[in-house]
Design a protein around this motif. Structure first.
Motif, PDB file in Angstrom:
ATOM      1  N   MET A  37       0.828  -1.204   0.000  1.00 37.99           N
ATOM      2  CA  MET A  37       0.000   0.000   0.000  1.00 37.99           C
ATOM      3  C   MET A  37       0.867   1.260   0.000  1.00 37.99           C
ATOM      4  SD  MET A  37      -3.234   1.011   2.392  1.00 37.99           S
ATOM      5  CE  MET A  37      -2.553   1.815   3.809  1.00 37.99           C
ATOM      6  N   SER A  96       2.936   2.019  -3.241  1.00 37.71           N
ATOM      7  CA  SER A  96       2.166   2.446  -4.408  1.00 37.71           C
ATOM      8  C   SER A  96       2.036   3.962  -4.475  1.00 37.71           C
ATOM      9  CB  SER A  96       0.778   1.788  -4.400  1.00 37.71           C
ATOM     10  OG  SER A  96      -0.034   2.374  -3.403  1.00 37.71           O
ATOM     11  N   SER A  97       2.255   4.643  -3.358  1.00 39.40           N
ATOM     12  CA  SER A  97       2.087   6.101  -3.400  1.00 39.40           C
ATOM     13  C   SER A  97       3.290   6.875  -2.853  1.00 39.40           C
ATOM     14  CB  SER A  97       0.813   6.486  -2.644  1.00 39.40           C
ATOM     15  OG  SER A  97       0.839   5.959  -1.340  1.00 39.40           O
ATOM     16  N   VAL A 131       6.867  -3.061  -5.644  1.00 37.09           N
ATOM     17  CA  VAL A 131       5.838  -2.159  -6.182  1.00 37.09           C
ATOM     18  C   VAL A 131       6.585  -0.897  -6.599  1.00 37.09           C
ATOM     19  CG1 VAL A 131       3.704  -0.913  -5.727  1.00 37.09           C
ATOM     20  CG2 VAL A 131       4.071  -3.166  -4.705  1.00 37.09           C
ATOM     21  N   LEU A 191       3.136   8.894 -10.260  1.00 36.87           N
ATOM     22  CA  LEU A 191       2.276   8.055  -9.415  1.00 36.87           C
ATOM     23  C   LEU A 191       1.099   7.495 -10.194  1.00 36.87           C
ATOM     24  CD1 LEU A 191       2.318  10.012  -6.022  1.00 36.87           C
ATOM     25  CD2 LEU A 191       3.601   7.971  -6.671  1.00 36.87           C
ATOM     26  N   GLU A 192       0.602   8.281 -11.138  1.00 36.69           N
ATOM     27  CA  GLU A 192      -0.499   7.811 -11.985  1.00 36.69           C
ATOM     28  C   GLU A 192      -0.036   6.608 -12.821  1.00 36.69           C
ATOM     29  OE1 GLU A 192      -4.197   7.607 -12.648  1.00 36.69           O
ATOM     30  OE2 GLU A 192      -3.505   9.337 -11.490  1.00 36.69           O
ATOM     31  N   TYR A 196       0.358   3.575 -10.613  1.00 36.44           N
ATOM     32  CA  TYR A 196      -0.962   2.984 -10.327  1.00 36.44           C
ATOM     33  C   TYR A 196      -1.418   2.128 -11.513  1.00 36.44           C
ATOM     34  CZ  TYR A 196      -5.747   2.612  -8.520  1.00 36.44           C
ATOM     35  OH  TYR A 196      -6.939   2.145  -8.033  1.00 36.44           O
ATOM     36  N   TYR A 216      -0.006  -1.464 -12.176  1.00 37.94           N
ATOM     37  CA  TYR A 216      -0.592  -2.631 -11.501  1.00 37.94           C
ATOM     38  C   TYR A 216      -2.085  -2.771 -11.793  1.00 37.94           C
ATOM     39  CZ  TYR A 216       3.919  -2.811  -9.428  1.00 37.94           C
ATOM     40  OH  TYR A 216       5.276  -2.898  -9.301  1.00 37.94           O
ATOM     41  N   ARG A 217      -2.733  -1.622 -12.078  1.00 41.97           N
ATOM     42  CA  ARG A 217      -4.175  -1.610 -12.316  1.00 41.97           C
ATOM     43  C   ARG A 217      -4.557  -2.428 -13.545  1.00 41.97           C
ATOM     44  NH1 ARG A 217      -8.362  -2.424 -12.375  1.00 41.97           N
ATOM     45  NH2 ARG A 217     -10.294  -1.288 -11.960  1.00 41.97           N
ATOM     46  N   PHE A 235      -3.717  -5.320 -14.679  1.00 45.37           N
ATOM     47  CA  PHE A 235      -3.759  -6.788 -14.698  1.00 45.37           C
ATOM     48  C   PHE A 235      -5.151  -7.335 -14.439  1.00 45.37           C
ATOM     49  CE2 PHE A 235       0.691  -5.855 -13.664  1.00 45.37           C
ATOM     50  CZ  PHE A 235       1.288  -6.503 -14.727  1.00 45.37           C
TER      51      PHE A 235
END
Lengths: 281, 260
Positions: free
Chosen positions: B129, B132-133, B156, B249-250, B253, B256-257, B259
């Motif tokens: 978590m 990721s940011s 990540v 960051l976009e 994201y 991973y988004r 998949f």
């Protein structure tokens, strides 16, 4: 006499009982596989699948869970048409999924949507252990992620009931990527100030424990729930020791600081409702 | 080459380890210890160094060279405190604006009694978590074995690269065979279907780059590989640093988004 020095063969008990549903002799009675008590079947079901004698909470299917927690007729499902892909071309996987879809009437191992708890709208997810032990492949990860994103967009409180054996082995690395995907979505929900409550139910393990299950602002668990990263068999093979009584059960995790509160099944709706109220809903 | 040959290569006793790469890629390395909560986990080496003169934070899984060191480092299988140390150092990197480079080489997070007591699942989840940011560039290189959540908890990133003979998978081939074939001796067959090689993962869009290993593997061509990696890292960090943080960051994201 010749057998006097023969080593007694003890029956070896499985640490996690494979048979999780109480055995149901055809008829009106069921026997609890935890305490052996014979229970009147109707009582067992009206008691939310909890043994009246030893209080063991047996696993619930997602639709029973929805009717137990959400206000009547408030649930609106999302993403029921997502199709499982066989990314590794794993033999028999397509057939297995097809069979489970027919027998469970689910499209995958999690049901997501919106509903209401005492009139408060929530984004709601519940995993179903009947569908490949609720394991997380791409569709489970996608449904959870879309639910989190919806909660973020609409500023809804997010409630997820976990029940999972972990990552879906048949989907290989794509399954592993779901851990990062769901956790990243939760990071954004968290930054947006959203309230996330997880309710860990039996079993919660592997990649689900190592992602969205343990990231709740508040983590609740049903009594006796198995919660862990590695399974007990793997741990015993690794450390070559027996595991202590109650290891990796909800009570153990609470004692070690990883669960906020253990809540009996009958009190879950009330507890969630109270927590929503305390957050201004 | 068969996938199983890559597995053997990734596990080759002579294969360079994280400690070798740290020496070869960076200067001025200062190791920093401990998670500030419980203890220091020797399965993960963390610290600050310079890369081509630029300060960076380095976090790496280390299996250990000889038996004594392997035992001390738990054969590169981290406990929760290893992941918590990593997160502490990553947050520190964010505070001081340092890019993060992670080196992955583990069979997996440790499956021990203490690891469960101290929340192995929670520690991994928290890293996923938070990473990721994180508002600094992150580049991960899988140098040997990338085993499951225990590898992902350091992976990540904005870019994930793999050495040509490294592997990265949901579980070890032995574990996969044990679960799906009910026979851990079928690891060889499992490796062929798991899509765990750098080439497979490149095709699946799980990684951005395959780093060549000339000759029989990294143990034969370490100097050339290290020089190549240094140049690639310097170049890619400058690309990432030039991006507005929101865009970076976009992209992370979306990385991973996608998949499904």
């Amino acid at each position: 006499m010749a057998n006097i020095f023969k080593k007694t063969k003890y029956v070896k008990m499985n640490v996690v009982s494979k048979q999780e549903a109480p055995s149901v002799p055809s008829g009106l009675w069921v026997k609890c596989n935890n305490c052996g008590e014979v229970i009147y079947k109707e009582d067992f079901h009206s008691n939310l699948k909890i043994c009246g004698s030893c209080e063991k909470h047996f696993r619930l299917d997602s639709s029973t869970r929805i009717s137990m927690v959400l206000d009547e007729d408030s649930f609106e499902p999302m993403d029921e048409d997502l199709q499982t892909r066989n990314v590794l071309d794993f033999p028999g996987y397509d057939k297995k999924i097809k069979g489970l879809k027919e027998s469970t009437h689910l499209n995958e191992g999690v049901v997501t949507g919106t509903g209401a708890i005492d009139g408060n709208k929530v984004a709601f997810g519940v995993m179903d252990s009947r569908f490949m032990m609720g394991s997380m492949g791409a569709v489970v990860g996608e449904k959870i992620t879309r639910l989190i994103e919806k909660a973020t967009e609409e500023s809804l409180p997010l409630i997820i009931f976990t029940a999972s054996g972990g990552a879906r082995m048949q989907e290989g690395i794509i399954s592993l990527m779901q851990l990062a995907k769901t956790s990243a979505a939760l990071s954004r929900f968290n930054d947006a100030g959203g309230l996330y409550i997880t309710v860990l139910t039996d079993p919660t393990s592997g990649g689900v424990t190592a992602s969205f299950a343990m990231l709740g602002d508040i983590i609740l668990a049903e009594p006796g729930t198995f919660i862990g990263f590695a399974g007990p068999r793997v741990i015993m093979q690794t450390i070559k020791q027996e595991l202590p009584e109650g290891f990796q059960r909800a009570e153990f995790l609470k004692e070690h600081g990883f669960v906020d509160k253990i809540v009996a099944r009958a009190e879950i709706k009330e507890t969630l409702s109270q927590l929503l109220m305390l957050h201004g809903f | 080459m068969k996938a199983w040959d890559r597995v053997l290569n990734a596990r080759n006793v002579n294969r360079p380890l994280s400690s070798d790469y740290i020496k070869a890629l960076f200067d001025d390395f200062v190791e920093l210890h401990g998670d500030r909560l419980y203890k220091d986990d020797a399965a993960i080496i963390g610290g600050i160094a310079t890369l081509g003169g630029m300060p960076v934070t380095v976090i790496a899984q280390e299996k250990g060279k000889n038996l004594k060191e392997k035992v001390r480092r738990n054969f590169g299988s981290p406990n929760p405190e290893g992941y918590r140390k990593s997160l502490r150092l990553m947050k520190q990197a964010e505070k001081f604006g340092r890019p993060i480079i992670t080196l992955v080489d583990t069979q997996g997070a440790y499956c021990g009694l203490g690891a469960e007591e101290r929340g192995q699942g929670e520690a991994i989840a928290r890293n996923l978590m938070e990473m990721s940011s994180l508002k600094v560039p992150i580049i991960t290189i899988v140098i040997g074995e990338g085993g499951s959540g225990g590898a992902l908890a350091l992976a990540v990133a904005d870019r994930v690269w793999m050495l040509e003979n490294a592997i990265y998978s949901i579980l070890s081939p032995e574990g996969f065979a044990s679960i799906l074939y009910k026979d851990s001796t079928k690891a060889k067959e499992a490796a062929e279907v798991m899509k765990l090689t750098a080439q497979d993962l490149y095709e699946l869009d799980v990684i951005e780059k395959i780093i060549e290993e000339p000759g029989a593997g990294a143990h034969e061509s370490f100097e050339a590989i290290a020089l190549n990696i240094t140049a690639l890292l310097i170049e890619e960090i400058s690309v990432l640093k030039a991006m507005p943080i929101e865009d970076m960051l976009e992209e992370r994201y979306a990385r991973y988004r996608k998949f499904l």
